[in-house]
Design a protein around this motif. Sequence first.
Motif, mmCIF file in Angstrom:
data_model
loop_
_atom_site.group_PDB
_atom_site.id
_atom_site.type_symbol
_atom_site.label_atom_id
_atom_site.label_comp_id
_atom_site.label_asym_id
_atom_site.label_seq_id
_atom_site.Cartn_x
_atom_site.Cartn_y
_atom_site.Cartn_z
ATOM 1 N N ILE A 31 -5.458 -24.104 26.041
ATOM 2 C CA ILE A 31 -6.105 -23.073 25.375
ATOM 3 C C ILE A 31 -6.857 -21.647 26.045
ATOM 4 O O ILE A 31 -6.631 -20.256 26.460
ATOM 5 C CB ILE A 31 -6.828 -23.016 24.281
ATOM 6 C CG1 ILE A 31 -6.253 -21.581 23.026
ATOM 7 C CG2 ILE A 31 -8.376 -23.236 24.398
ATOM 8 C CD1 ILE A 31 -6.419 -22.168 21.911
ATOM 9 N N HIS B 257 -4.859 -19.345 29.108
ATOM 10 C CA HIS B 257 -4.586 -17.561 27.834
ATOM 11 C C HIS B 257 -5.335 -17.542 27.413
ATOM 12 O O HIS B 257 -5.663 -17.187 26.624
ATOM 13 C CB HIS B 257 -2.893 -18.437 27.415
ATOM 14 C CG HIS B 257 -1.892 -19.489 28.139
ATOM 15 N ND1 HIS B 257 -0.692 -19.558 28.302
ATOM 16 C CD2 HIS B 257 -2.147 -20.657 28.078
ATOM 17 C CE1 HIS B 257 -0.432 -19.977 29.463
ATOM 18 N NE2 HIS B 257 -1.110 -21.213 27.892
ATOM 19 N N LYS C 76 1.207 -22.978 17.775
ATOM 20 C CA LYS C 76 1.440 -22.964 19.465
ATOM 21 C C LYS C 76 0.418 -24.722 19.636
ATOM 22 O O LYS C 76 0.744 -24.923 20.797
ATOM 23 C CB LYS C 76 0.889 -22.312 20.199
ATOM 24 C CG LYS C 76 1.217 -22.063 21.968
ATOM 25 C CD LYS C 76 0.650 -19.933 22.346
ATOM 26 C CE LYS C 76 0.612 -20.333 23.760
ATOM 27 N NZ LYS C 76 1.192 -19.507 24.657
ATOM 28 N N TYR C 77 -0.574 -24.549 19.206
ATOM 29 C CA TYR C 77 -1.273 -25.953 19.441
ATOM 30 C C TYR C 77 -1.688 -27.011 18.234
ATOM 31 O O TYR C 77 -1.979 -25.985 17.228
ATOM 32 C CB TYR C 77 -2.570 -25.205 20.131
ATOM 33 C CG TYR C 77 -2.702 -24.255 21.346
ATOM 34 C CD1 TYR C 77 -2.619 -25.159 22.834
ATOM 35 C CD2 TYR C 77 -2.902 -22.919 20.901
ATOM 36 C CE1 TYR C 77 -2.421 -23.717 23.331
ATOM 37 C CE2 TYR C 77 -2.466 -21.918 21.781
ATOM 38 C CZ TYR C 77 -2.440 -22.656 23.060
ATOM 39 O OH TYR C 77 -2.306 -21.051 24.805
ATOM 40 N N ASP D 244 -5.109 -16.113 23.529
ATOM 41 C CA ASP D 244 -5.297 -16.774 23.265
ATOM 42 C C ASP D 244 -6.791 -17.595 23.028
ATOM 43 O O ASP D 244 -7.147 -17.708 21.752
ATOM 44 C CB ASP D 244 -4.094 -18.877 23.236
ATOM 45 C CG ASP D 244 -2.829 -17.980 23.126
ATOM 46 O OD1 ASP D 244 -2.556 -17.364 22.834
ATOM 47 O OD2 ASP D 244 -2.080 -18.927 24.172
ATOM 48 N N LYS E 95 -1.353 -17.210 14.787
ATOM 49 C CA LYS E 95 -0.343 -17.595 16.165
ATOM 50 C C LYS E 95 -0.692 -18.798 16.256
ATOM 51 O O LYS E 95 -0.417 -19.583 17.756
ATOM 52 C CB LYS E 95 -0.436 -16.465 16.452
ATOM 53 C CG LYS E 95 0.711 -15.673 15.430
ATOM 54 C CD LYS E 95 0.084 -13.922 16.820
ATOM 55 C CE LYS E 95 0.550 -12.744 16.304
ATOM 56 N NZ LYS E 95 0.981 -11.219 16.638
ATOM 57 N N LEU E 96 -1.846 -19.427 16.243
ATOM 58 C CA LEU E 96 -2.658 -20.494 17.409
ATOM 59 C C LEU E 96 -2.345 -21.856 17.077
ATOM 60 O O LEU E 96 -1.591 -22.797 18.028
ATOM 61 C CB LEU E 96 -4.222 -20.109 17.147
ATOM 62 C CG LEU E 96 -4.479 -18.909 17.972
ATOM 63 C CD1 LEU E 96 -6.269 -18.734 18.235
ATOM 64 C CD2 LEU E 96 -4.406 -19.168 19.429
ATOM 65 N N GLN F 187 -8.717 -14.867 20.796
ATOM 66 C CA GLN F 187 -8.146 -15.305 20.052
ATOM 67 C C GLN F 187 -9.400 -16.354 18.603
ATOM 68 O O GLN F 187 -9.171 -16.437 18.334
ATOM 69 C CB GLN F 187 -6.516 -15.610 19.100
ATOM 70 C CG GLN F 187 -5.715 -13.756 19.746
ATOM 71 C CD GLN F 187 -4.221 -14.238 18.709
ATOM 72 O OE1 GLN F 187 -3.900 -15.580 18.081
ATOM 73 N NE2 GLN F 187 -3.335 -13.376 19.569
#
Length: 310
Positions: A66, A69, A183-184, A72, A179-180, A75
């Motif tokens: 993370i 990016h 993605k993770y 990210d 959103k995080l 955030q």
Amino acid sequence: MDTKTKKGIILGIIAATFWGISGTLGQFLFQHRGINVEWLITLRLLLSGIGLLILAKSTKNNILEIWYHKKDAIQLFTFSILGMVGVQYTYFAAIKHSNAATATVLQFAGPIFIAVFLALKFKKFPNKLELLAIILAVIGTFLLVTKGNFNSLSISGTALFFGIASAVTLAIYTLQPKKLLKKYNSALIVGWGMLIGGIVFSFVKAPWKVSGEWDIKTFLAIAFIIIFGTLIAFFSYLNAVKIIGGQKTSLLASAEPLVAVILSVIWLKTSLSIIEFIGSLCIISTVFLLTKKNPNRNHVQKYIKKQKMM
């Protein structure tokens, strides 16, 4: 009911129960052992964050990914401060100034703020179930903090402030990392969120500045909050979501305030009137209403089902 479903239900109940017990133990530490709220939050965030990152690493996740990016990472930092630290501090501060039962129930008004925010975001007037949930939350909060008396509060203004603030920060905590989380791995996000929050909060209260009365009960209570109330509870909740889904698991999480109420009354001798019990049930019932399936309206449900990641 098959064995897998039973396992999911048991895991969901375990998570809710451990969270409820943790709130009551927090009340014990603050009111009977003089443990500093900020110190406990710092310690819990630091140790739990490290534990969750180890858990994420054990599942072969790149826990540093993370940070590659920039967007990210920003955030994540925002989530750590506004969401993670916010919800931890306001919740435990509400316990300190009132009791675990009241603080936990008030925090469960968080889904109402989520419902209102999403209604405004999607420019859709709340449906009948959401309106009923909002009305019940308002009535429940009024009964809980006034015992039905218009002229006085049964808890301090400070406790009420932190209780409502914990519901608001729970809403931020739930909505902000959307959103995080897509993605993770969730253990990675919450683990980093806790660790960053703990490091930042160390400037408020350093973990080595210990205070309060220490005995075997103090050690056991703190150990339970960190190990069972955070690491095991989080792990159990995530696995319950995988097995039986977010909606059913979030309903099982409603056992948390019930556990906190029962333990506070029986163990810590917290006095709760019939009016306060009715108010508590009104607030808890909003979770059932907001997670009820509605084919024409699901933007609230998909957020409510992720309301507990603590």
